[in-house]
Design an enzyme around this catalytic site. Structure first.
Site, PDB file in Angstrom:
ATOM      1  N   TYR A  26      -4.490   6.683  14.669  1.00  0.00           N
ATOM      2  CA  TYR A  26      -4.193   6.355  13.249  1.00  0.00           C
ATOM      3  C   TYR A  26      -3.235   7.249  11.945  1.00  0.00           C
ATOM      4  CZ  TYR A  26      -7.276   5.278   8.742  1.00  0.00           C
ATOM      5  OH  TYR A  26      -6.962   4.742   7.658  1.00  0.00           O
ATOM      6  N   TYR A  33     -15.442   4.688   6.419  1.00  0.00           N
ATOM      7  CA  TYR A  33     -15.752   3.085   6.585  1.00  0.00           C
ATOM      8  C   TYR A  33     -16.980   3.730   7.609  1.00  0.00           C
ATOM      9  CZ  TYR A  33     -10.499   2.500   8.062  1.00  0.00           C
ATOM     10  OH  TYR A  33      -8.859   2.452   7.725  1.00  0.00           O
ATOM     11  N   LYS A  45      -2.452  -1.116  10.237  1.00  0.00           N
ATOM     12  CA  LYS A  45      -1.161  -1.174  10.612  1.00  0.00           C
ATOM     13  C   LYS A  45      -0.430  -2.343  10.825  1.00  0.00           C
ATOM     14  CE  LYS A  45      -1.904   2.625  13.559  1.00  0.00           C
ATOM     15  NZ  LYS A  45      -2.139   3.417  12.369  1.00  0.00           N
ATOM     16  N   PRO A  62      -7.323  -5.633  10.457  1.00  0.00           N
ATOM     17  CA  PRO A  62      -6.973  -4.477   9.057  1.00  0.00           C
ATOM     18  C   PRO A  62      -7.542  -3.209   9.548  1.00  0.00           C
ATOM     19  CG  PRO A  62      -7.815  -6.689   8.156  1.00  0.00           C
ATOM     20  CD  PRO A  62      -7.934  -7.022   9.254  1.00  0.00           C
ATOM     21  N   HIS A 100      -3.974  12.219   3.200  1.00  0.00           N
ATOM     22  CA  HIS A 100      -4.601  12.116   3.239  1.00  0.00           C
ATOM     23  C   HIS A 100      -4.454  12.283   4.782  1.00  0.00           C
ATOM     24  CE1 HIS A 100      -6.977   9.705   0.873  1.00  0.00           C
ATOM     25  NE2 HIS A 100      -6.086  10.314  -0.327  1.00  0.00           N
TER      26      HIS A 100
END
Ligand code: RFL
Ligand code: PHB
Length: 390
Positions: A384, A201, A296, A292, A72
């Site tokens: 990220y 998100y 990570k 979460p 992704h």
């Protein structure tokens, strides 16, 4: 029994450490409380950082990951009814995340360990970590009803947040730094094609939601719920309705399907400092927990054991203690970077019961800034996908 490194826990941290040590000619034994079947079926993480994937490739354990993992290059942020893409790869010189279930990582590592003669004992009871403050540490445990002792040079505590290893550090020699959050995540795994190509998100007045996936036919979705929420209050139709409401935007629709698994996870930040006592080294969730939202925990566990394997290798080759002495501080630098990022993502995206309109407007302003400013978006993106290992 005797080995060089005794490892408690056959999660990603323990298994990967054992394999890295094997590749460097160091003997280890892994003891695990649960059955192999249980460990290989436990549904948890799904997002692998670039550095995690690079390491698995480097050690020849990425065949299945490269076949089945989904690369992704961006994520979507949803707020005020609209989605905004953060083009992670464009902002980080081509780095990306890979979607590949933690249970598949664990299966691949277990197979590799067993195929190379590794010793992994499953269904071991009453593990005790003994004498790590001396030059002769050992594990005691029961396997198939027999009391056993495993003498070793070092113990690696890779037994997760509820393990026994951390409690061996005397209270006077360690600090526990922690934050609880006033919410939990209700997660489902569903047998249905993902409704989006990328992770979404969502910041919503009813609470955070996350759309993720495991494969072209399996979706993984999460909802923010109260910390003491009872799963019995959440029949499948209520979960789908709530996900549909919080993730709604434009002409988008949520694919629904049979729920294969569901669970509630409390949200917590936690660090044990230092990550070492005598000949005991803590790694992964045994030493730290992150909420979460930043995806990570598994990646941090991989970084810890990479540092630990290098330090042990250096010690066995040169006799020097320097790398072992540096282990905790080296890991904690990344642990705190990741703690800050995970706390920041969590704070920005969830509804806090104590927040009023002032804080909610700060959250929205932060989200607008992120999607409007390449500088702000780059900061999210580089954390990220994972900052390069130093
Ligand atoms: P684990 O995986 O908990 O493994 C520890 C192992 O030790 C065993 N054990 C014992 N064995 C012997 N004796 C004892 N006394 C023992 N006590 C425990 C346990 O049975 C277990 O097999 O720790 P490890 O290896 O440090 O790995 C850490 C990761 O599992 C964890 O950080 C991640 O799952 C966190 N996480 C995520 N991380 C990511 O990097 N990306 C993600 O997308 C992501 N999503 C998540 C997550 C965790 C979640 N939950 C359920 C906590 C999503 C969720 C919902
Ligand atoms: C997951 O797919 O399980 C997942 C994805 C992103 C997160 C947490 C979990 O931030």
């Amino acid at each position: 029994m005797r080995t060089q490194v005794a490892i408690v826990g056959a999660g990603p941290a323990g298994l990967l450490l054992s394999h890295l040590l094997y590749l460097n000619g160091i003997d280890s034994v892994v003891v695990e409380r649960r059955s192999r079947d249980h460990v290989e079926k436990r549904v948890r993480a799904g997002v692998l950082e670039q550095g995690t994937v690079d390491l698995l490739r480097e050690i020849g354990l990425a065949d299945r990951l490269d076949r089945e993992g989904l690369v992704h290059r961006g994520i979507e942020l949803l707020f005020d009814g609209g989605t905004h893409r953060i083009p992670m790869s464009d902002l980080t010189g081509g780095r990306a995340i890979t979607i590949y279930g933690q249970q598949h990582v664990v299966r691949d590592l277990t197979e590799a360990r067993l195929a190379t003669g590794g010793q992994v004992f499953f269904e071991v009871d009453d593990v005790a970590v003994v004498d790590v403050g001396t030059a002769a540490p050992r594990l005691r445990f029961t396997v198939e009803g027999r009391q056993t002792e495993l003498a070793c040079d070092f113990v690696a505590g890779c037994d997760g947040s509820h393990g026994v290893s951390r409690s061996v550090l005397p209270a006077s020699s360690r600090q526990l730094l922690e934050r609880d959050y006033p919410f939990a995540w209700l997660g489902i795994l569903a047998e249905v094609a993902p409704s989006s190509d990328e992770l979404i998100y969502a910041y919503h007045e009813r609470g955070f939601a996350l759309h993720s996936l495991r494969s072209p036919t399996i979706s993984r979705l999460y909802l923010q719920v109260d910390p003491d929420e009872d799963l019995a209050n959440w029949p499948d139709h209520r979960i789908w309705d709530e996900l549909g409401t919080r993730l709604a935007h434009g002409g988008w629709s949520l694919n629904e399907g049979p729920v294969l698994e569901k669970g509630i996870t409390p949200m917590r930040s936690f660090v044990c400092e230092p990550m070492r006592f005598g000949r005991l080294f803590l790694a992964g969730d045994a030493a730290h927990i992150v909420p979460p939202t930043g995806a990570k925990g598994l990646n941090l566990a991989v970084h810890d054991v990479h540092v630990l394997a290098d330090a042990l290798t250096d010690h066995y080759r040169t006799g020097s203690e320097a790398s072992l002495d540096a282990y905790s501080a080296t890991c904690l630098r990344r642990v705190w970077r990741v703690q800050q990022f995970s706390w920041w993502m969590t704070s920005m995206l969830h509804r806090f019961p104590e927040h009023d309109a002032f804080e909610q407007n700060l959250q929205l302003s932060q989200l607008e800034y992120l999607v409007g400013s390449p500088a702000a978006a780059t900061s999210l993106a580089e954390n990220y996908v994972g900052l390069p290992w130093t």
